[in-house]
Design an enzyme around this catalytic site. Structure first.
Site, PDB file in Angstrom:
ATOM      1  N   CYS A 195       0.815  -1.229   0.000  1.00 33.71           N
ATOM      2  CA  CYS A 195       0.000   0.000   0.000  1.00 33.71           C
ATOM      3  C   CYS A 195       0.846   1.275   0.000  1.00 33.71           C
ATOM      4  CB  CYS A 195      -0.952   0.004   1.191  1.00 33.71           C
ATOM      5  SG  CYS A 195      -2.182  -1.302   1.088  1.00 33.71           S
ATOM      6  N   HIS A 201      -3.315   7.499   3.089  1.00 38.41           N
ATOM      7  CA  HIS A 201      -3.721   6.214   2.513  1.00 38.41           C
ATOM      8  C   HIS A 201      -5.134   5.903   2.996  1.00 38.41           C
ATOM      9  CE1 HIS A 201      -3.885   2.171   1.229  1.00 38.41           C
ATOM     10  NE2 HIS A 201      -3.688   1.615   2.414  1.00 38.41           N
ATOM     11  N   ASN A 229     -10.065   0.388  -0.205  1.00 41.46           N
ATOM     12  CA  ASN A 229      -8.602   0.445  -0.142  1.00 41.46           C
ATOM     13  C   ASN A 229      -8.038   0.025  -1.499  1.00 41.46           C
ATOM     14  OD1 ASN A 229      -5.893   0.050   0.307  1.00 41.46           O
ATOM     15  ND2 ASN A 229      -6.155  -1.060   2.242  1.00 41.46           N
TER      16      ASN A 229
HETATM   17  O1  UT7 Z   1      -3.834  -0.980   3.633  1.00 43.49           O
HETATM   18  C1  UT7 Z   1      -2.985  -1.873   4.254  1.00 43.49           C
HETATM   19  C2  UT7 Z   1      -3.095  -1.817   5.711  1.00 43.49           C
HETATM   20  N1  UT7 Z   1      -4.346  -2.372   6.143  1.00 43.49           N
HETATM   21  C3  UT7 Z   1      -5.031  -1.764   7.088  1.00 43.49           C
HETATM   22  O2  UT7 Z   1      -4.664  -0.711   7.501  1.00 43.49           O
HETATM   23  C4  UT7 Z   1      -6.224  -2.477   7.652  1.00 43.49           C
HETATM   24  C5  UT7 Z   1      -6.231  -2.329   9.143  1.00 43.49           C
HETATM   25  N2  UT7 Z   1      -7.297  -3.006   9.799  1.00 43.49           N
HETATM   26  C6  UT7 Z   1      -8.599  -2.619   9.725  1.00 43.49           C
HETATM   27  O3  UT7 Z   1      -8.937  -1.716   9.008  1.00 43.49           O
HETATM   28  C7  UT7 Z   1      -9.590  -3.309  10.646  1.00 43.49           C
HETATM   29  O4  UT7 Z   1      -8.891  -4.091  11.587  1.00 43.49           O
HETATM   30  C8  UT7 Z   1     -10.617  -4.188   9.883  1.00 43.49           C
HETATM   31  C9  UT7 Z   1     -11.607  -3.309   9.163  1.00 43.49           C
HETATM   32  C10 UT7 Z   1      -9.882  -5.091   8.903  1.00 43.49           C
HETATM   33  C11 UT7 Z   1     -11.381  -5.048  10.901  1.00 43.49           C
HETATM   34  O5  UT7 Z   1     -12.036  -4.235  11.864  1.00 43.49           O
HETATM   35  P1  UT7 Z   1     -11.889  -4.561  13.415  1.00 43.49           P
HETATM   36  O6  UT7 Z   1     -12.717  -3.570  14.109  1.00 43.49           O
HETATM   37  O7  UT7 Z   1     -10.421  -4.579  13.744  1.00 43.49           O
HETATM   38  O8  UT7 Z   1     -12.557  -5.994  13.543  1.00 43.49           O
HETATM   39  P2  UT7 Z   1     -11.905  -7.394  13.981  1.00 43.49           P
HETATM   40  O9  UT7 Z   1     -10.962  -7.887  12.952  1.00 43.49           O
HETATM   41  O10 UT7 Z   1     -11.407  -7.286  15.388  1.00 43.49           O
HETATM   42  O11 UT7 Z   1     -13.190  -8.328  13.983  1.00 43.49           O
HETATM   43  C12 UT7 Z   1     -14.299  -8.072  14.855  1.00 43.49           C
HETATM   44  C13 UT7 Z   1     -15.418  -9.031  14.517  1.00 43.49           C
HETATM   45  C14 UT7 Z   1     -14.953 -10.487  14.453  1.00 43.49           C
HETATM   46  O12 UT7 Z   1     -15.994 -11.287  14.987  1.00 43.49           O
HETATM   47  P3  UT7 Z   1     -15.933 -11.807  16.499  1.00 43.49           P
HETATM   48  O13 UT7 Z   1     -14.677 -12.639  16.585  1.00 43.49           O
HETATM   49  O14 UT7 Z   1     -15.888 -10.586  17.357  1.00 43.49           O
HETATM   50  O15 UT7 Z   1     -17.212 -12.587  16.630  1.00 43.49           O
HETATM   51  C15 UT7 Z   1     -14.845 -10.765  12.974  1.00 43.49           C
HETATM   52  O16 UT7 Z   1     -15.040 -12.132  12.660  1.00 43.49           O
HETATM   53  O17 UT7 Z   1     -15.944  -8.741  13.206  1.00 43.49           O
HETATM   54  C16 UT7 Z   1     -15.983  -9.942  12.429  1.00 43.49           C
HETATM   55  N3  UT7 Z   1     -15.836  -9.583  11.020  1.00 43.49           N
HETATM   56  C17 UT7 Z   1     -16.880  -9.255  10.239  1.00 43.49           C
HETATM   57  N4  UT7 Z   1     -18.199  -9.172  10.480  1.00 43.49           N
HETATM   58  C18 UT7 Z   1     -19.005  -8.796   9.476  1.00 43.49           C
HETATM   59  C19 UT7 Z   1     -14.687  -9.508  10.278  1.00 43.49           C
HETATM   60  N5  UT7 Z   1     -14.985  -9.128   9.031  1.00 43.49           N
HETATM   61  C20 UT7 Z   1     -16.338  -8.965   8.961  1.00 43.49           C
HETATM   62  C21 UT7 Z   1     -17.233  -8.575   7.954  1.00 43.49           C
HETATM   63  N6  UT7 Z   1     -18.547  -8.496   8.246  1.00 43.49           N
HETATM   64  N7  UT7 Z   1     -16.813  -8.246   6.710  1.00 43.49           N
END
Ligand code: UT7
Length: 330
Positions: free
Chosen positions: A120, A257, A287
């Site tokens: 990225c 970004h 993204n």
């Molecule tokens: O560009 C390169 C660099 N990349 C980034 O900067 C990305 C950085 N990370 C993020 O933007 C965020 O961490 C995400 C958007 C990827 C995820 O958000 P989060 O608030 O960190 O969620 P999480 O990964 O902690 O997941 C929370 C919950 C999980 O369920 P449980 O375990 O709490 O039951 C996931 O399974 O959300 C669930 N989950 C979803 N639910 C509905 C993960 N993806 C989805 C989804 N829809 N698409």
């Protein structure tokens, strides 16, 4: 830094351009593919829709349209270019470099042309490289592109990644100038974080022919990436201002970004910048990896938000990990 007469050479942005494929994929479209919701995607990331390249439309095609617009805006012909640097993780072919394919289409034959893979941060790395070529006197006109077709390496069964990414390209033409221009660029990497964000296959490591798409897919531990990204960007914007002898109040626009609105808001808070001074496209682009910063920059220029003479802070963070910034007078 090279001198012309007694004047130091800097590089400045002479023109910007961008291109998005036509097809829009909304959060509702993804609800039909995986167990997700518009509410989850919008509240956790800020994304509402993203673009997807048409079948047969490649990173090089997106790059060509963005580059053509940037050259037009700069009043520069392809044949006048001394250098093309293109940031991408999704090249058309393993080789030749997408920059070489682009060079030929632009009629820029003969000039140096190469790709940079910094995930990225690819556009930011490419920009810093081109800036150094111009400062050293090795090039006078350079094309810098960030272009991706990330949707080609997504697993549309994995809700944790497939909702995040989109396709797009942006470009700038840099020209030698007597004054800045680009004030400072900062480049960093830490390969120790490979396991948090990567694509598990490749030519040398091998493909997995028994898996869909030969195993080509984005693997990300999103919440860990999130924490490191916020902390690292916080540190880097401080380092960037310090290197330039400037302060938060000197920045007119943050052009970050576009991975997650919550990360963008954290960086804006660190800079004490109201969100009205931050360019946000993640809601409409998702993204786009290397494409994201130059796409946001071009939108900001063409909408009239960013004006000549203003100070811009560009930054990115991505797989590697890599992170990079540029502070410049537009
Ligand atoms: O560009 C390169 C660099 N990349 C980034 O900067 C990305 C950085 N990370 C993020 O933007 C965020 O961490 C995400 C958007 C990827 C995820 O958000 P989060 O608030 O960190 O969620 P999480 O990964 O902690 O997941 C929370 C919950 C999980 O369920 P449980 O375990 O709490 O039951 C996931 O399974 O959300 C669930 N989950 C979803 N639910 C509905 C993960 N993806 C989805 C989804 N829809 N698409």
């Amino acid at each position: 830094m090279a001198r012309r007469g007694t004047v130091l050479i800097h590089s400045r942005i002479a023109g910007t351009g961008s291109y998005l494929p036509q097809k829009i994929v909304t959060n509702a479209d993804l609800e039909a593919l995986v167990d997700t919701s518009d509410e989850w995607i919008a509240s956790r990331t800020g994304i509402r829709e993203r673009r997807m390249a048409a079948e047969g439309e490649t990173t090089g095609d997106l790059a060509f349209h963005a580059a053509t617009r940037a050259l037009e805006a700069a009043g520069v012909k392809g044949s006048e270019l001394d250098l093309i640097v293109l940031g991408t993780t999704t090249p058309d072919l393993i080789f030749p470099a997408t920059a070489c394919l682009l060079q030929h289409r632009l009629g820029a034959n003969g000039c140096a042309a190469f790709d940079v893979n910094a995930a990225c941060s690819g556009f930011m790395y490419a920009l810093a490289v081109a800036d150094q070529f111009i400062r050293s006197g090795s090039a006078r006109k350079a094309l810098v592109v960030g272009a991706e077709t990330l949707t080609r390496m997504l697993d549309y069964g994995d809700r944790s990644t497939c909702v995040l990414f989109g396709d797009g390209a942006g470009a700038v033409v840099l020209e030698a100038s007597d004054g800045p221009g680009i004030i400072t660029t900062r480049l960093h990497a830490d390969g120790g974080y490979k396991h948090l964000l990567y694509n598990p296959v490749g030519v040398s490591a091998g493909f997995r022919l028994d898996e869909p798409n030969a195993g080509v897919r984005v693997m990300m531990t999103g919440n860990e990436v999130f924490k490191v990204a916020v902390k690292t960007l916080d540190r880097m914007v401080g380092e960037t201002l310090e290197a330039a002898g400037m302060h938060e109040a000197d920045v007119d626009w943050l052009i970050p970004h576009q991975a997650n609105l919550r990360i963008i808001e954290a960086t804006a808070r660190r800079l004490k910048l109201p969100m009205e001074r931050v360019i946000v496209t993640v809601d409409r682009h998702g993204n786009t990896s290397s494409g994201s910063v130059p796409l946001a920059l071009d939108e900001a220029v063409r909408s009239g938000k960013v004006q000549r003479g203003q100070t811009l802070l560009l930054e990115a963070f991505g797989g590697g990990f890599t992170w990079a910034s540029a502070l410049l007078k537009y």
